[in-house]
Design a protein around this motif. Structure first.
Motif, PDB file in Angstrom:
ATOM      1  N   THR A  56       0.821  -1.202   0.000  1.00 26.11           N
ATOM      2  CA  THR A  56       0.000   0.000   0.000  1.00 26.11           C
ATOM      3  C   THR A  56       0.858   1.256   0.000  1.00 26.11           C
ATOM      4  N   VAL A  57       0.513   2.182  -0.906  1.00 21.12           N
ATOM      5  CA  VAL A  57       1.187   3.476  -1.013  1.00 21.12           C
ATOM      6  C   VAL A  57       0.186   4.551  -0.628  1.00 21.12           C
ATOM      7  N   VAL A  58       0.531   5.393   0.332  1.00 21.36           N
ATOM      8  CA  VAL A  58      -0.390   6.442   0.755  1.00 21.36           C
ATOM      9  C   VAL A  58       0.232   7.808   0.504  1.00 21.36           C
ATOM     10  N   PHE A  59      -0.623   8.784   0.263  1.00 22.76           N
ATOM     11  CA  PHE A  59      -0.182  10.163   0.117  1.00 22.76           C
ATOM     12  C   PHE A  59      -0.278  10.867   1.454  1.00 22.76           C
ATOM     13  N   ALA A  60       0.755  11.618   1.777  1.00 29.95           N
ATOM     14  CA  ALA A  60       0.733  12.480   2.952  1.00 29.95           C
ATOM     15  C   ALA A  60       0.168  13.835   2.561  1.00 29.95           C
ATOM     16  N   GLN A  61      -0.271  14.595   3.562  1.00 30.83           N
ATOM     17  CA  GLN A  61      -0.791  15.931   3.338  1.00 30.83           C
ATOM     18  C   GLN A  61      -0.233  16.876   4.402  1.00 30.83           C
TER      19      GLN A  61
END
Length: 341
Positions: free
Chosen positions: A126-131
């Protein structure tokens, strides 16, 4: 095959996917509550998910909002997991069913802690985007803990994200992802800031209608030519790139995609941070001001303050190279493909 979850608030998340997707050499299936865009890259499938926030009819025939049916945060462990909500159950089941029958090499999540949990429980990298903003709450920490790779769409040394402090080995700071990365800048069409023609572009809804009208009146009286794009009800522009390139100053919110587009166009900017969860835009605006990349004013600034901010922005020469928009979409794609390999 790569799965990709696109959050349905606004169009920023789908815009980012569309910028990165052409750099990925694999089939991609996108899941979102948003309707399918008018055009998709080749080898891209769009699955529209049911809403997980609409009112539900109970056994007593009464319509109730999701939060009225019980704790939607599981005691603060999650952001949104409404109890006994058919739409919520169906959307998670749709993604789980797809994973069960396809050779999924990675799943990109932009953004949802709950989808991150689901895909990782299903055994998918799983690849997630940070904000930006304060993302140190329990759900964000859990999402980052579970991610195999965390993509931060900003340059190293710019956004300081405390929530990523314990995950540096998995964080890739790829730079600001812009849909216009690589597009030729029409620098000859941009008015000289010292010349007679000064042009300002109001991009998106940074001001309410009365303040926008009053600000435009002030600037017009001062000799500015005013353009708008998405600032009102009837001024949407399909391709704002030419307007960005010819503007002396652009007035923009502090959303990630909007700022990335400013960096791609290398334009002077007045940034007005909008009120968003976790202080996302306020955080970004502070960084832009500290780095000298943009002039900023408060969200409740008066027309006089906004007009003065435009004049001050015209006097700066921002070094947008520090925001690293060039090549950011390709770097994000490379990080995703590395996980999928």
């Amino acid at each position: 095959m790569i799965g990709w979850y696109v959050h349905h608030h606004g169009w920023g998340h789908v815009t980012r996917m569309q910028a990165i997707r052409p750099h990925i050499d694999d089939d991609v299936t996108v899941f979102s509550s948003l309707p399918q865009p008018a055009s998709l890259p080749a080898r891209t499938t769009w699955v529209q998910l049911p809403s997980d926030s609409e009112p539900v009819v109970g056994s007593d025939g009464v319509h109730r909002e999701a939060h009225e049916r019980g704790d939607v945060t599981a005691g603060g462990a999650l952001h949104w997991a409404p109890l006994r909500h058919p739409g919520h159950q169906a959307r998670l089941a749709a993604m789980a069913d797809w994973v069960a029958v396809h050779p999924v090499s990675a799943f990109v999540v932009d953004v949802s802690v709950e989808v991150t949990i689901l895909t990782r429980l299903l055994g998918v990298p799983t690849v997630v985007f940070a904000q930006p903003g304060d993302r140190t709450d329990a759900p964000h920490r859990l999402g980052y803990d579970l991610a195999d790779r965390i993509l931060a769409p900003w340059a190293a040394g710019t956004i300081e994200a405390d929530g990523l402090a314990d995950h540096d080995d998995r964080v890739h700071r790829v730079g600001a992802v812009s849909r216009y990365d690589g597009r030729d800048r029409d620098v000859d069409g941009r008015p000289d800031v010292d010349g007679d023609e000064r042009r300002v572009l109001f991009l998106s809804r940074t001001l309410d209608a009365p303040r926008l009208a009053a600000t435009i009146e002030l600037l017009t009286a001062d000799g500015w030519i005013v353009d708008t794009a998405g600032a009102g009800d009837d001024d949407r522009v399909a391709d704002v790139w030419p307007l960005l390139c010819r503007a002396t100053v652009v007035v923009s919110a502090a959303g990630q995609n909007g700022i990335a587009d400013l960096a791609a166009a290398e334009t002077r900017a007045l940034v007005i941070a909008q009120d968003r969860p976790f202080g996302e835009q306020e955080h970004t605006a502070r960084v832009l001001a500290a780095l000298g990349l943009a002039v900023t004013v408060r969200e409740d600034a008066t027309p006089t303050e906004v007009a003065d901010g435009v004049r001050r922005a015209a006097a700066i020469a921002p070094g947008w190279q520090a925001w690293q928009a060039t090549g950011a979409a390709a770097r994000a794609a490379a990080a995703i493909e590395e996980v999928a390999a």
